[in-house]
Scaffold this active site. Structure first.
Site, PDB file in Angstrom:
ATOM      1  N   GLU A 116      37.993  28.252  28.920  1.00  0.00           N
ATOM      2  CA  GLU A 116      38.103  29.388  29.854  1.00  0.00           C
ATOM      3  C   GLU A 116      37.620  29.008  31.257  1.00  0.00           C
ATOM      4  OE1 GLU A 116      39.806  31.600  28.743  1.00  0.00           O
ATOM      5  OE2 GLU A 116      39.343  32.079  26.665  1.00  0.00           O
ATOM      6  N   HIS A 139      30.879  34.958  29.245  1.00  0.00           N
ATOM      7  CA  HIS A 139      31.901  35.540  28.372  1.00  0.00           C
ATOM      8  C   HIS A 139      31.399  35.534  26.934  1.00  0.00           C
ATOM      9  CE1 HIS A 139      35.604  36.239  26.233  1.00  0.00           C
ATOM     10  NE2 HIS A 139      35.596  35.027  25.709  1.00  0.00           N
ATOM     11  N   HIS A 141      31.892  37.863  22.761  1.00  0.00           N
ATOM     12  CA  HIS A 141      32.710  38.729  21.907  1.00  0.00           C
ATOM     13  C   HIS A 141      31.840  39.796  21.225  1.00  0.00           C
ATOM     14  CE1 HIS A 141      35.246  34.761  21.276  1.00  0.00           C
ATOM     15  NE2 HIS A 141      35.418  35.279  22.484  1.00  0.00           N
ATOM     16  N   GLU A 169      21.228  55.245  31.070  1.00  0.00           N
ATOM     17  CA  GLU A 169      20.988  54.121  31.976  1.00  0.00           C
ATOM     18  C   GLU A 169      22.268  53.423  32.444  1.00  0.00           C
ATOM     19  OE1 GLU A 169      20.003  50.689  28.628  1.00  0.00           O
ATOM     20  OE2 GLU A 169      19.058  50.610  30.581  1.00  0.00           O
ATOM     21  N   HIS A 210      39.609  41.077  22.555  1.00  0.00           N
ATOM     22  CA  HIS A 210      39.013  39.731  22.643  1.00  0.00           C
ATOM     23  C   HIS A 210      37.508  39.784  22.935  1.00  0.00           C
ATOM     24  CE1 HIS A 210      39.418  35.302  24.015  1.00  0.00           C
ATOM     25  NE2 HIS A 210      38.148  35.606  23.928  1.00  0.00           N
TER      26      HIS A 210
HETATM   27  P1  13P Z   1      35.548  27.665  24.248  1.00  0.00           P
HETATM   28  O1  13P Z   1      34.956  27.093  22.978  1.00  0.00           O
HETATM   29  O2  13P Z   1      36.648  26.787  24.794  1.00  0.00           O
HETATM   30  O3  13P Z   1      34.504  27.985  25.272  1.00  0.00           O
HETATM   31  O4  13P Z   1      36.284  29.021  23.864  1.00  0.00           O
HETATM   32  C1  13P Z   1      35.581  30.073  23.279  1.00  0.00           C
HETATM   33  C2  13P Z   1      36.149  31.390  23.627  1.00  0.00           C
HETATM   34  O5  13P Z   1      35.457  32.394  23.533  1.00  0.00           O
HETATM   35  C3  13P Z   1      37.555  31.481  24.120  1.00  0.00           C
HETATM   36  O6  13P Z   1      37.809  32.711  24.713  1.00  0.00           O
HETATM   37 ZN    ZN Z   2      36.505  34.316  23.952  1.00  0.00          ZN
END
Ligand code: 13P
Ligand code: ZN
Length: 270
Positions: A116, A139, A141, A169, A210
């Site tokens: 990413e 980033h 999940h 908050e 995602h």
């Molecule tokens: P990477 O292992 O390449 O960082 O990818 C993980 C991920 O969350 C892809 O969106």
């Molecule tokens: Zn991801």
């Protein structure tokens, strides 16, 4: 030359990846972080004349020319970074208009930066235009935000308002709200451009089905931003199927603006 394993940017990155794994936000190799160093910071730990490898980025980012980033590696597990930081992290300097990344430390097993990387670098460029102090793009999940994108309209204003109503908050922590992208193919320059566009107006960008991106001035602040939004999403999922007897009204959200000297995203409150 100081030992890079004791550099605050490395130790904080290790702590942050471990905390994120502990939250359940980063299963397997899920998630990635990039931290932009201040100019001259890298030189305390590495010799920029000693380039280990040059890795093409596949995009250009002229604003980031000459800037250094500590970045998690692709395929690396956040749960392991503390045990093998030199393999799981890399310190890169962008050159040639951002089309090349010079590896100055890390990725010791021959690896590379996160898949990413386009989204990270384009988001840094976008946030720096809004806030010159921005240093982090993160980033992950988180399960509740992810689940929410299956049952909630993916409109920036509607999504933001729901989160603001889920905990007092929220408006104070992210007055700029949350922007949402529909499902797109990850790891591409296209999703990088779309995310960066959304980053011009908010520090949080949800990727439907995602995960989420956060941006901030340091790792703790960015972690806290995602943590707050994720908790609000958890409350939403606990109550979404129940009759709503109470909420936080727009009038009350305006009171929070006044009390905490924050300004809600224009047009997002009635
Ligand atoms: P990477 O292992 O390449 O960082 O990818 C993980 C991920 O969350 C892809 O969106
Ligand atoms: Zn991801």
């Amino acid at each position: 030359m100081k030992d890079i394993l004791n550099a605050p940017f490395v130790t904080e990155m290790i702590r942050t990846t471990a905390s994120m794994y502990g939250q359940g936000w980063d299963e397997r190799n899920g998630g990635n972080i990039s931290l932009m160093l201040d100019r001259g910071q890298a030189e305390e730990y590495v010799d920029p004349g000693q380039v280990l490898r040059t890795i093409p980025t596949g995009f250009s980012a002229p604003e980031l020319e000459g800037r250094d980033f500590l970045v998690t590696g692709t395929g690396k597990y956040f749960k392991n970074v503390r045990y093998e930081p030199e393999a799981d992290l890399g310190l890169v300097r962008l050159t040639e208009g951002g089309t090349q990344a010079q590896l100055l430390w890390g990725y010791s097993d021959g690896g590379s930066f996160t898949s990413e990387f386009p989204t990270h670098m384009m988001s840094h460029a976008a946030r720096l235009r809004t806030d010159p102090e921005n240093r982090v793009v993160m980033h992950c999940h988180p399960v509740n935000l992810l689940a929410m994108t299956y049952v909630h309209p993916l409109d920036d204003r509607a999504f933001t308002r729901t989160l603001w109503q889920m905990s007092t908050e929220c408006l104070v922590v992210f007055p700029d709200g949350v922007n949402v992208l529909p499902w797109m193919l990850c790891g591409t320059t296209q999703i990088g451009e779309a995310t960066a566009e959304k980053m011009t107006t908010a520090r949080l960008v949800v990727w439907a089905q995602h995960g989420i991106y956060g941006a901030g001035r340091n790792l703790d602040e960015t972690f806290g931003l995602i943590e707050t939004a994720e908790k609000a999403a958890e409350v939403y999922l606990k109550i979404a199927h129940l009759p709503r007897l109470h909420t936080i009204t727009d009038e009350q959200l305006h009171l929070l603006e006044q009390r905490y000297s924050v300004r809600a995203r224009p047009g997002f409150l009635d």
